[in-house]
Scaffold this active site. Structure first.
Site, short mmCIF file in Angstrom:
data_model
loop_
_atom_site.label_atom_id
_atom_site.label_comp_id
_atom_site.label_asym_id
_atom_site.label_seq_id
_atom_site.Cartn_x
_atom_site.Cartn_y
_atom_site.Cartn_z
CG ASN A 23 -71.74 -114.99 -70.08
OD1 ASN A 23 -71.66 -113.91 -70.73
ND2 ASN A 23 -70.66 -115.42 -69.18
CG HIS A 71 -70.14 -110.94 -70.90
ND1 HIS A 71 -69.24 -111.94 -71.35
CD2 HIS A 71 -70.28 -110.47 -72.17
CE1 HIS A 71 -68.78 -111.71 -72.61
NE2 HIS A 71 -69.50 -110.76 -73.15
CD GLU A 118 -67.53 -113.45 -68.24
OE1 GLU A 118 -68.82 -113.13 -68.43
OE2 GLU A 118 -66.78 -114.00 -68.83
CG ASP A 158 -64.75 -105.13 -73.03
OD1 ASP A 158 -64.33 -104.87 -74.19
OD2 ASP A 158 -65.72 -106.08 -72.76
C1 GLP Z 1 -67.29 -109.70 -75.99
C2 GLP Z 1 -67.24 -108.18 -75.59
C3 GLP Z 1 -68.48 -107.69 -75.24
C4 GLP Z 1 -69.27 -107.92 -76.29
C5 GLP Z 1 -69.65 -109.41 -76.49
C6 GLP Z 1 -70.42 -109.68 -77.73
O1 GLP Z 1 -67.21 -110.58 -74.94
N1 GLP Z 1 -66.29 -107.98 -74.47
O2 GLP Z 1 -68.39 -106.40 -74.86
O3 GLP Z 1 -70.75 -107.39 -76.08
O4 GLP Z 1 -68.06 -109.94 -76.79
O5 GLP Z 1 -69.65 -110.28 -78.65
P1 GLP Z 1 -70.47 -110.73 -80.12
O6 GLP Z 1 -70.68 -109.27 -80.53
O7 GLP Z 1 -69.08 -111.37 -80.99
O8 GLP Z 1 -71.33 -111.71 -79.96
#
Ligand code: GLP
Length: 259
Positions: free
Chosen positions: A152, A154, A159, A83
């Site tokens: 959340n 995702h 989302e 993404d």
């Molecule tokens: C972002 C990315 C996700 C990732 C998530 C977790 O939102 N788009 O792909 O899984 O962060 O983030 P973190 O590893 O900082 O908790």
């Protein structure tokens, strides 16, 4: 009376690997990524804080390889990120493109174009999502897809609510996600872009194998819902249970709520 009420739904047995802490998780995951590189499939990569120690460990591992093997693996590198924020390009240090360049592109001196990612600066984000999906398809799809877990539920930027067949697309980010990711934007959720382009649950579930990486106590409850409740749109990551080759690597804190 026994037998009344809704049937008990059991989630399929999950291939879960537990490690002591985030450092041990990173070592394990880096070895899985090296195996995936050696098998020559397209790598699906992720961003987020969880991946920082993973990518450091992978860089260390690759540097320890005999030069010839390392050069071959790096020359053949083909990865697709999940993404990107709409509006941010690689020149913006807050973009996922910049994250990947800092964590892997520069330290490994990867050839240009090796780390593929949606173009957040594309004029039409929905068209860019279609282009990215077509690019992935013509490259043969995903081998191993590395995944983090949003607080959340995702996965990528899919989302909630989100079903298992959503395609690569541009979408609006939730307030919860903008709060979760605010650190990289000076701490203010309002400064986090409100749109992103993400691979969908459809492309993710079509990967040959999935590797979900979860660390830290803050993810314990959402990991439990992801793995141990029946899949549902409210927790997009729960659809991963449907994949026949899902491996979950978690540290003790993240796994604390699992039974
Ligand atoms: C972002 C990315 C996700 C990732 C998530 C977790 O939102 N788009 O792909 O899984 O962060 O983030 P973190 O590893 O900082 O908790």
């Amino acid at each position: 009376m026994a037998g009344d009420g809704p049937p008990v739904v059991r989630t399929q047995l999950i291939n879960l690997t537990l490690a002591a802490d985030a450092g041990a998780v990173a070592e394990l995951v880096a070895h899985r990524l090296l195996e995936a590189l050696r098998s020559r499939g397209n790598l699906g990569l992720a961003t987020g804080r969880t991946m920082l120690p993973v990518y450091s460990a992978l860089v260390r591992l690759l540097r320890q390889l005999p030069p010839q093997e390392r050069q071959t693996l790096l020359a053949d590198w083909c990865s697709f990120n999940l993404d990107e924020y709409v509006g941010l390009g690689a020149e913006d240090s807050r973009s996922f493109a910049a994250f990947m360049q800092v964590q892997l592109g520069a330290p490994l001196q990867l050839p240009g174009g090796a780390l593929r990612i949606p173009d957040g600066r594309a004029r039409d984000p929905q068209m860019e999502a279609l282009r990215y999906r077509a690019d992935l398809e013509s490259a043969g799809g995903l081998g191993l897809q590395l995944l983090g877990l949003g607080s959340n539920g995702h996965v990528g930027f899919n989302e909630p609510p989100c079903g298992p067949e959503m395609p690569c697309r541009a979408l609006t980010l939730s307030r919860a996600t903008r709060e979760q990711n605010a650190d990289a934007f000076g701490g203010n959720p309002d400064d986090v872009p409100d749109q992103a382009i993400t691979l969908g649950t459809a492309e993710i579930l079509a990967a040959d194998s999935l590797l979900l990486v979860v660390t830290g106590a803050a993810k314990a409850e959402i990991l439990r819902r992801t793995l141990q409740e029946p899949p549902c749109d409210a927790v997009p990551a729960s659809w991963l249970q449907r994949h026949p080759r899902l491996e979950v690597v978690a540290d003790r804190e993240a796994a604390a709520a699992l039974s």
